[in-house]
Design a protein around this motif. Structure first.
Motif, mmCIF file in Angstrom:
data_model
loop_
_atom_site.group_PDB
_atom_site.id
_atom_site.type_symbol
_atom_site.label_atom_id
_atom_site.label_comp_id
_atom_site.label_asym_id
_atom_site.label_seq_id
_atom_site.Cartn_x
_atom_site.Cartn_y
_atom_site.Cartn_z
ATOM 1 N N MET A 1 0.806 -1.228 0.000
ATOM 2 C CA MET A 1 0.000 0.000 0.000
ATOM 3 C C MET A 1 0.832 1.267 0.000
ATOM 4 O O MET A 1 0.379 2.313 -0.461
ATOM 5 N N GLY A 2 2.057 1.196 0.545
ATOM 6 C CA GLY A 2 2.849 2.394 0.730
ATOM 7 C C GLY A 2 2.363 3.185 1.934
ATOM 8 O O GLY A 2 1.337 2.843 2.553
ATOM 9 N N PRO A 3 3.057 4.259 2.300
ATOM 10 C CA PRO A 3 2.641 5.072 3.441
ATOM 11 C C PRO A 3 1.414 5.908 3.120
ATOM 12 O O PRO A 3 0.982 5.983 1.978
ATOM 13 N N GLY A 4 0.861 6.546 4.140
ATOM 14 C CA GLY A 4 -0.281 7.430 3.941
ATOM 15 C C GLY A 4 -1.534 6.990 4.651
ATOM 16 O O GLY A 4 -2.614 7.521 4.386
ATOM 17 N N CYS A 5 -1.407 6.015 5.579
ATOM 18 C CA CYS A 5 -2.591 5.606 6.344
ATOM 19 C C CYS A 5 -2.914 6.682 7.375
ATOM 20 O O CYS A 5 -2.034 7.152 8.103
ATOM 21 N N LYS A 6 -4.173 7.065 7.441
ATOM 22 C CA LYS A 6 -4.553 8.139 8.356
ATOM 23 C C LYS A 6 -5.344 7.658 9.564
ATOM 24 O O LYS A 6 -5.375 8.314 10.602
ATOM 25 N N ARG A 7 -6.005 6.485 9.442
ATOM 26 C CA ARG A 7 -6.863 6.037 10.535
ATOM 27 C C ARG A 7 -6.975 4.520 10.515
ATOM 28 O O ARG A 7 -6.999 3.906 9.449
ATOM 29 N N VAL A 8 -7.034 3.920 11.697
ATOM 30 C CA VAL A 8 -7.201 2.470 11.792
ATOM 31 C C VAL A 8 -8.267 2.140 12.834
ATOM 32 O O VAL A 8 -8.528 2.918 13.756
ATOM 33 N N PRO B 1 17.070 1.176 2.510
ATOM 34 C CA PRO B 1 16.143 0.804 1.439
ATOM 35 C C PRO B 1 14.697 1.198 1.726
ATOM 36 O O PRO B 1 13.905 1.353 0.799
ATOM 37 N N VAL B 2 14.359 1.315 3.010
ATOM 38 C CA VAL B 2 13.033 1.770 3.409
ATOM 39 C C VAL B 2 13.181 3.166 4.003
ATOM 40 O O VAL B 2 13.984 3.374 4.928
ATOM 41 N N ASP B 3 12.446 4.115 3.479
ATOM 42 C CA ASP B 3 12.495 5.488 3.987
ATOM 43 C C ASP B 3 12.199 5.490 5.482
ATOM 44 O O ASP B 3 11.199 4.911 5.926
ATOM 45 N N PRO B 4 13.064 6.109 6.294
ATOM 46 C CA PRO B 4 12.804 6.165 7.734
ATOM 47 C C PRO B 4 11.428 6.728 8.081
ATOM 48 O O PRO B 4 10.833 6.339 9.088
ATOM 49 N N ALA B 5 10.906 7.624 7.248
ATOM 50 C CA ALA B 5 9.569 8.171 7.492
ATOM 51 C C ALA B 5 8.509 7.074 7.387
ATOM 52 O O ALA B 5 7.512 7.082 8.124
ATOM 53 N N THR B 6 8.720 6.112 6.491
ATOM 54 C CA THR B 6 7.796 4.985 6.372
ATOM 55 C C THR B 6 7.912 4.077 7.585
ATOM 56 O O THR B 6 6.895 3.600 8.123
ATOM 57 N N THR B 7 9.138 3.816 8.028
ATOM 58 C CA THR B 7 9.337 3.009 9.235
ATOM 59 C C THR B 7 8.647 3.647 10.430
ATOM 60 O O THR B 7 7.995 2.965 11.230
ATOM 61 N N LEU B 8 8.757 4.970 10.548
ATOM 62 C CA LEU B 8 8.095 5.682 11.634
ATOM 63 C C LEU B 8 6.580 5.525 11.527
ATOM 64 O O LEU B 8 5.900 5.273 12.544
ATOM 65 N N GLU B 9 6.035 5.633 10.317
ATOM 66 C CA GLU B 9 4.586 5.493 10.164
ATOM 67 C C GLU B 9 4.125 4.075 10.512
ATOM 68 O O GLU B 9 3.042 3.895 11.080
ATOM 69 N N ILE B 10 4.934 3.079 10.198
ATOM 70 C CA ILE B 10 4.574 1.705 10.552
ATOM 71 C C ILE B 10 4.468 1.557 12.065
ATOM 72 O O ILE B 10 3.551 0.901 12.574
ATOM 73 N N MET B 11 5.379 2.164 12.794
ATOM 74 C CA MET B 11 5.296 2.130 14.254
ATOM 75 C C MET B 11 4.026 2.835 14.742
ATOM 76 O O MET B 11 3.362 2.385 15.677
ATOM 77 N N ALA B 12 3.665 3.933 14.076
ATOM 78 C CA ALA B 12 2.456 4.669 14.445
ATOM 79 C C ALA B 12 1.204 3.876 14.099
ATOM 80 O O ALA B 12 0.207 3.902 14.844
ATOM 81 N N PHE B 13 1.239 3.170 12.976
ATOM 82 C CA PHE B 13 0.121 2.324 12.568
ATOM 83 C C PHE B 13 -0.150 1.261 13.636
ATOM 84 O O PHE B 13 -1.291 1.050 14.060
ATOM 85 N N ILE B 14 0.923 0.587 14.077
ATOM 86 C CA ILE B 14 0.750 -0.464 15.086
ATOM 87 C C ILE B 14 0.311 0.132 16.418
ATOM 88 O O ILE B 14 -0.567 -0.429 17.096
ATOM 89 N N GLU B 15 0.872 1.267 16.795
ATOM 90 C CA GLU B 15 0.477 1.913 18.047
ATOM 91 C C GLU B 15 -1.018 2.228 18.016
ATOM 92 O O GLU B 15 -1.746 1.961 18.993
ATOM 93 N N ALA B 16 -1.494 2.774 16.896
ATOM 94 C CA ALA B 16 -2.921 3.105 16.771
ATOM 95 C C ALA B 16 -3.776 1.845 16.735
ATOM 96 O O ALA B 16 -4.858 1.797 17.340
ATOM 97 N N ALA B 17 -3.311 0.805 16.035
ATOM 98 C CA ALA B 17 -4.072 -0.446 15.951
ATOM 99 C C ALA B 17 -4.195 -1.094 17.323
ATOM 100 O O ALA B 17 -5.269 -1.590 17.700
ATOM 101 N N ASN B 18 -3.109 -1.108 18.085
ATOM 102 C CA ASN B 18 -3.149 -1.674 19.438
ATOM 103 C C ASN B 18 -4.114 -0.902 20.324
ATOM 104 O O ASN B 18 -4.893 -1.485 21.092
ATOM 105 N N THR B 19 -4.073 0.424 20.229
ATOM 106 C CA THR B 19 -4.957 1.266 21.039
ATOM 107 C C THR B 19 -6.416 1.028 20.681
ATOM 108 O O THR B 19 -7.289 0.902 21.553
ATOM 109 N N SER B 20 -6.695 0.947 19.383
ATOM 110 C CA SER B 20 -8.060 0.691 18.940
ATOM 111 C C SER B 20 -8.558 -0.659 19.443
ATOM 112 O O SER B 20 -9.697 -0.783 19.916
ATOM 113 N N GLY B 21 -7.712 -1.684 19.361
ATOM 114 C CA GLY B 21 -8.103 -3.010 19.820
ATOM 115 C C GLY B 21 -8.430 -3.050 21.306
ATOM 116 O O GLY B 21 -9.318 -3.792 21.729
ATOM 117 N N ALA B 22 -7.718 -2.235 22.065
ATOM 118 C CA ALA B 22 -7.962 -2.171 23.504
ATOM 119 C C ALA B 22 -9.200 -1.330 23.843
ATOM 120 O O ALA B 22 -9.657 -1.348 24.985
#
Length: 301
Positions: free
Chosen positions: A192-199, A270-291
């Motif tokens: 999908m690439g970066p750019g996820c805004k909500r989970v 090979p992976v833009d650090p900004a994308t790596t940062l967003e992946i961490m944010a994606f998981i943080e938001a997903a974990n919070t939503s699940g809880a």
């Protein structure tokens, strides 16, 4: 030849990576990777998988890798570091002395277990001009790479990714999808690439079901499996068709290590650090939503 150090032996990656880079006898020829070698290691300590250190230390000794007691003892002996702790909550502290010494680091998944730690790591990297790279090996699974490179399906409008997501035995370390679900999340972001805004996440004993909404209107889902038959794969929904793809794991370490060696040669992750940062944010938001019973969460970078 790039000289690498390996820190923390609580994961099989220390052994599997060394076998391929150091061309250890018995490693199949098609699995070998050229251009770098592990020249020193430190078994370290672990609050997540301490029981694994002894066995992997014995294997590294058998490979002939010199070992030191303290991470700092590797300074001056290496061109780059492989930070291998299975526990992402310690990656900031484990990488810090090497980044401060200007040594580039590959930081194994998960990069961190919080957006705050991810930002701190990237700030250290920038301040000391020591590049960092983090990735799951699943990002480079041949089936994933081949699909992304294939123009025939047309634009990807969404996907449904699945993969194993067992929970950490120590909940405050590698919480939720940070622990093993990171692999499936990396496949998701490769597609999908970066750019996820909500989970939003439905979290049950046997599954995490995550829906991500991208800024351009695309929607993708991830099923983190803890019950029933598991395995990696995805269904791609593209302009010109729907394609189910099973993702194999036979060559993922080899393919990741090719990228790791290239990173240490060029200094460019090979992976833009900004994308790596967003992946961490994606998981943080997903974990919070699940809880919070599936309440929508903003992906906050």
């Amino acid at each position: 030849m790039i000289k690498l150090g390996v820190l923390d032996f609580d994961t099989s990656h220390c052994v599997e990576f060394t076998k391929r880079l150091n061309r250890i006898d018995g490693t199949p020829k098609e699995q070998l990777v050229e251009g770098a070698a592990v020249v020193v290691g430190c078994p370290g300590e672990s609050k997540l998988s301490a029981e694994r250190i002894e066995g992997f230390t014995a294997a590294m000794k058998k490979f002939g890798v010199p070992l030191v007691e303290k991470p700092a003892d590797m300074l001056g002996k290496v061109d780059g570091m492989l930070i291998e702790a299975v526990d992402g909550t310690v990656h900031l502290e484990r990488a810090r002395p090497f980044l401060e010494a200007g040594i580039p680091c590959f930081i194994d998944k998960p990069f961190t277990c919080s957006v705050a730690d991810a930002k701190a790591l990237l700030a250290l990297s920038e301040k000391h001009k020591a590049p960092v790279f983090s990735s799951s090996s699943l990002r480079y699974a041949p089936e994933v790479v081949e699909f992304v490179a294939d123009p025939k399906p047309g634009k990807l409008v969404g996907c449904a990714v699945h993969g194993p997501a067992p929970l950490s035995p120590v909940p405050e370390r590698n919480a939720g999808l940070y622990h093993y679900g990171i692999h499936a999340v990396e496949i998701l972001y490769t597609l999908m690439g970066p750019g996820c805004k909500r989970v939003s996440t439905v979290s049950e004993k046997g599954v995490d079901a995550v829906t991500g909404h991208w800024k351009d209107g695309r929607v993708a889902t991830l099923r983190g499996i803890r019950e029933g038959q598991s395995g990696y794969g995805f269904t791609a929904f593209s302009e010109k068709g729907v394609r189910p793809v099973a993702v194999g794991t036979a060559f993922i370490y080899r393919e990741l290590l090719k990228q790791v060696v290239a990173f240490f040669k060029t200094g460019k992750p090979p992976v833009d650090p900004a994308t790596t940062l967003e992946i961490m944010a994606f998981i943080e938001a997903a974990n919070t939503s699940g809880a919070n019973h599936g309440a929508g969460e903003t992906v906050k970078v």
